[in-house]
Design an enzyme around this catalytic site. Structure first.
Site, PDB file in Angstrom:
ATOM      1  N   GLN A 155       0.825  -1.209   0.000  1.00 14.25           N
ATOM      2  CA  GLN A 155       0.000   0.000   0.000  1.00 14.25           C
ATOM      3  C   GLN A 155       0.859   1.259   0.000  1.00 14.25           C
ATOM      4  OE1 GLN A 155      -3.281  -0.181  -0.459  1.00 14.25           O
ATOM      5  NE2 GLN A 155      -3.057  -2.402  -0.466  1.00 14.25           N
TER       6      GLN A 155
ATOM      7  N   HIS B  47       1.855   2.969  -3.337  1.00 17.45           N
ATOM      8  CA  HIS B  47       0.840   3.698  -4.107  1.00 17.45           C
ATOM      9  C   HIS B  47       1.149   5.183  -4.199  1.00 17.45           C
ATOM     10  CE1 HIS B  47      -2.431   1.119  -5.392  1.00 17.45           C
ATOM     11  NE2 HIS B  47      -2.418   0.483  -4.243  1.00 17.45           N
TER      12      HIS B  47
ATOM     13  N   GLU C 288      -9.494   1.876   5.243  1.00 21.17           N
ATOM     14  CA  GLU C 288      -9.943   1.432   3.922  1.00 21.17           C
ATOM     15  C   GLU C 288      -9.751  -0.076   3.808  1.00 21.17           C
ATOM     16  OE1 GLU C 288      -8.803   2.177  -0.790  1.00 21.17           O
ATOM     17  OE2 GLU C 288      -7.385   2.716   0.782  1.00 21.17           O
ATOM     18  N   HIS C 289      -8.529  -0.535   4.042  1.00 23.34           N
ATOM     19  CA  HIS C 289      -8.195  -1.960   4.016  1.00 23.34           C
ATOM     20  C   HIS C 289      -7.812  -2.426   5.415  1.00 23.34           C
ATOM     21  CE1 HIS C 289      -6.862  -0.566  -0.119  1.00 23.34           C
ATOM     22  NE2 HIS C 289      -7.730  -1.516  -0.422  1.00 23.34           N
TER      23      HIS C 289
ATOM     24  N   ASP D   8      -7.289  -6.506  -4.313  1.00 22.73           N
ATOM     25  CA  ASP D   8      -7.151  -5.363  -5.224  1.00 22.73           C
ATOM     26  C   ASP D   8      -7.329  -5.779  -6.681  1.00 22.73           C
ATOM     27  OD1 ASP D   8      -6.787  -3.347  -3.403  1.00 22.73           O
ATOM     28  OD2 ASP D   8      -4.606  -3.419  -3.444  1.00 22.73           O
TER      29      ASP D   8
ATOM     30  N   GLU E  14     -46.519  22.698  11.894  1.00 23.79           N
ATOM     31  CA  GLU E  14     -45.284  23.167  11.262  1.00 23.79           C
ATOM     32  C   GLU E  14     -45.462  24.516  10.570  1.00 23.79           C
ATOM     33  OE1 GLU E  14     -43.891  20.027   8.724  1.00 23.79           O
ATOM     34  OE2 GLU E  14     -43.261  18.761  10.413  1.00 23.79           O
TER      35      GLU E  14
ATOM     36  N   HIS F 189     -49.849  23.287   2.795  1.00 28.27           N
ATOM     37  CA  HIS F 189     -49.913  21.829   2.866  1.00 28.27           C
ATOM     38  C   HIS F 189     -51.287  21.392   3.387  1.00 28.27           C
ATOM     39  CE1 HIS F 189     -45.612  22.008   2.342  1.00 28.27           C
ATOM     40  NE2 HIS F 189     -45.474  20.682   2.451  1.00 28.27           N
TER      41      HIS F 189
END
Length: 427
Positions: A255, A258, A323-324, A357, A411, A416
């Protein structure tokens, strides 16, 4: 070299979080540069797109003919084609198991309610290419879109050393992508989001990229959908006395190579094992082709954590939300079920994240920067939008209406309330 952190006090999570935050601060860039590029491409289209391609990539060829693509693909080694074919089949099989389910029912008031999944009309896939060639990224993004039956899939991919990647083009052909543009960076994201004369805009942009790509995706979100804001790659490995130090070191380096901003973390209760991994990292770095990138990553963001207990390990992993995650331990079942925050988890000593991967079958487009706390990796579900259907009966509006009017008045939304009143039969 990579730091060793001993977590032997009550404030260990605060101490670790402080270290993790430093990386996030470092990774921020001046958004004015990205905004300038986006606005220019949005206003001036192909002219601006070509200007930035020439400036940043020395590229003046955005589109190319079918004959050129075929010629480039034919130059690819059969061995690599075979590897891409295997990855395609496994990724397709795994993602084809991800089934969507529409909802349709009638309640006791004879109201009909439904929830229907519709594929997104068009998507743009960003495949990085400035520093390396990533056919696996084409497969990971395009296969789930194909399964979801997205009508139009566009791929953008910057050139590598001013050349188109035969591996990326072969993977695109394998999936059936016919619309390909040789562009990258923030200008590519802007072109996908807003369109030019040559490139028709898309509805959603997916795929990883460098910090400029991630920032651009963040800026165009709202005008177009995105998958996530992906940061540099991350891995956290949990190891014990039964783990192989050389294997673990190799997983971390896998990793680290990268990007200089990638983050590699080891957690173990075994002090001597941590020392062995550190020694192995130094040794394996010497023969790694991308050793300068990996070394910088380890020096800036790497950390070896000496934990005191399994509970501490669980707390640390859930806070990091990596992530991993590799649970390279003998009794991984004791921990795996207590991990709530991770993009992808590899279980056991043989489950190298590097395989995931490429061709394990699961997706490698995963949440980074702790976003695994609230998001997931790319899947077939990301290429659908969902529509609700409401068909109220006469009895339904008359029964539900008065309560809805009460809420509308509470509200302060009198419009409405009136909309409902006009439909309710007067008693």
């Amino acid at each position: 070299m990579i730091k060793i952190l001993k977590l032997n006090n009550k404030n260990y999570l605060l101490k670790l979080n402080k270290f993790l935050q430093q990386r996030k601060i470092k990774s921020k860039i001046n958004s004015n540069i990205v905004n300038k590029i986006i606005n220019d491409v949005r206003k001036n289209g192909d002219k601006a797109l070509l200007k930035y391609e020439k400036k940043y990539s020395k590229n003046s060829e955005i589109t190319f003919g079918r004959k050129k693509i075929v010629k480039i693909i034919n130059s690819l080694e059969p061995k690599i084609k075979k590897a891409i074919d295997l990855a395609y089949n496994r990724i397709f099989f795994f993602h084809s198991k991800q089934k969507i389910k529409n909802i349709s029912f009638k309640d006791t008031l004879n109201n009909k309610l439904g929830y229907k999944h519709m594929p997104i009309d068009s998507i743009g896939i960003y495949v990085p290419g400035g520093n390396a060639s990533f056919p696996s990224t084409v497969l990971m993004n395009a296969i789930p879109a194909k399964i979801a039956k997205v009508k139009r899939i566009v791929m953008v991919n910057p050139k590598l050393k001013r050349q188109l990647s035969p591996g990326v083009l072969y993977a695109a052909k394998k999936v059936g992508i016919k619309e390909i543009y040789s562009i990258g960076g923030a200008q590519a994201i802007a072109a996908l989001a807003y369109g030019t004369k040559k490139i028709k805009k898309v509805d959603k942009i997916v795929g990883p990229g460098n910090i400029f790509v991630s920032m651009a995706k963040k800026e165009v979100f709202g005008d177009v959908g995105i998958d996530m804001i992906a940061g540099p790659s991350e891995i956290t490995v949990v190891a014990d006395k039964f783990s192989n130090a050389d294997w673990v070191a190799a997983d971390l380096l896998g990793q680290a190579e990268h990007d200089a901003n990638s983050q590699c973390i080891l957690i173990s209760k075994e002090k001597n094992f941590i020392k062995k991994v550190k020694k192995s990292l130094m040794s394996q770095l010497k023969s790694l082709p991308r050793k300068l990138v990996a070394k910088k990553s380890l020096n800036l963001n790497g950390i070896l954590i000496h934990a005191q207990s399994d509970n501490q390990i669980i707390n640390i992993v859930n806070m990091i939300a990596p992530e991993h995650l590799e649970l390279n331990i003998k009794n991984f079942k004791n921990i795996a079920n207590k991990i709530n925050n991770a993009g992808s988890i590899c279980l056991g000593k043989y489950s190298a994240m590097a395989v995931a991967d490429y061709n394990a079958g699961s997706n490698h487009i995963l949440p980074t920067n702790s976003s695994a706390r609230f998001s997931s990796g790319l899947s077939v579900y990301d290429f659908y939008k969902r529509i609700s259907y409401i068909n109220l009966s006469k009895k339904g509006i008359e029964t539900l209406g008065p309560s809805a009017i009460t809420l509308a008045n509470f509200e302060g939304l009198e419009g409405h309330a009136k909309s409902i009143k006009l439909r309710v039969r007067r008693k």
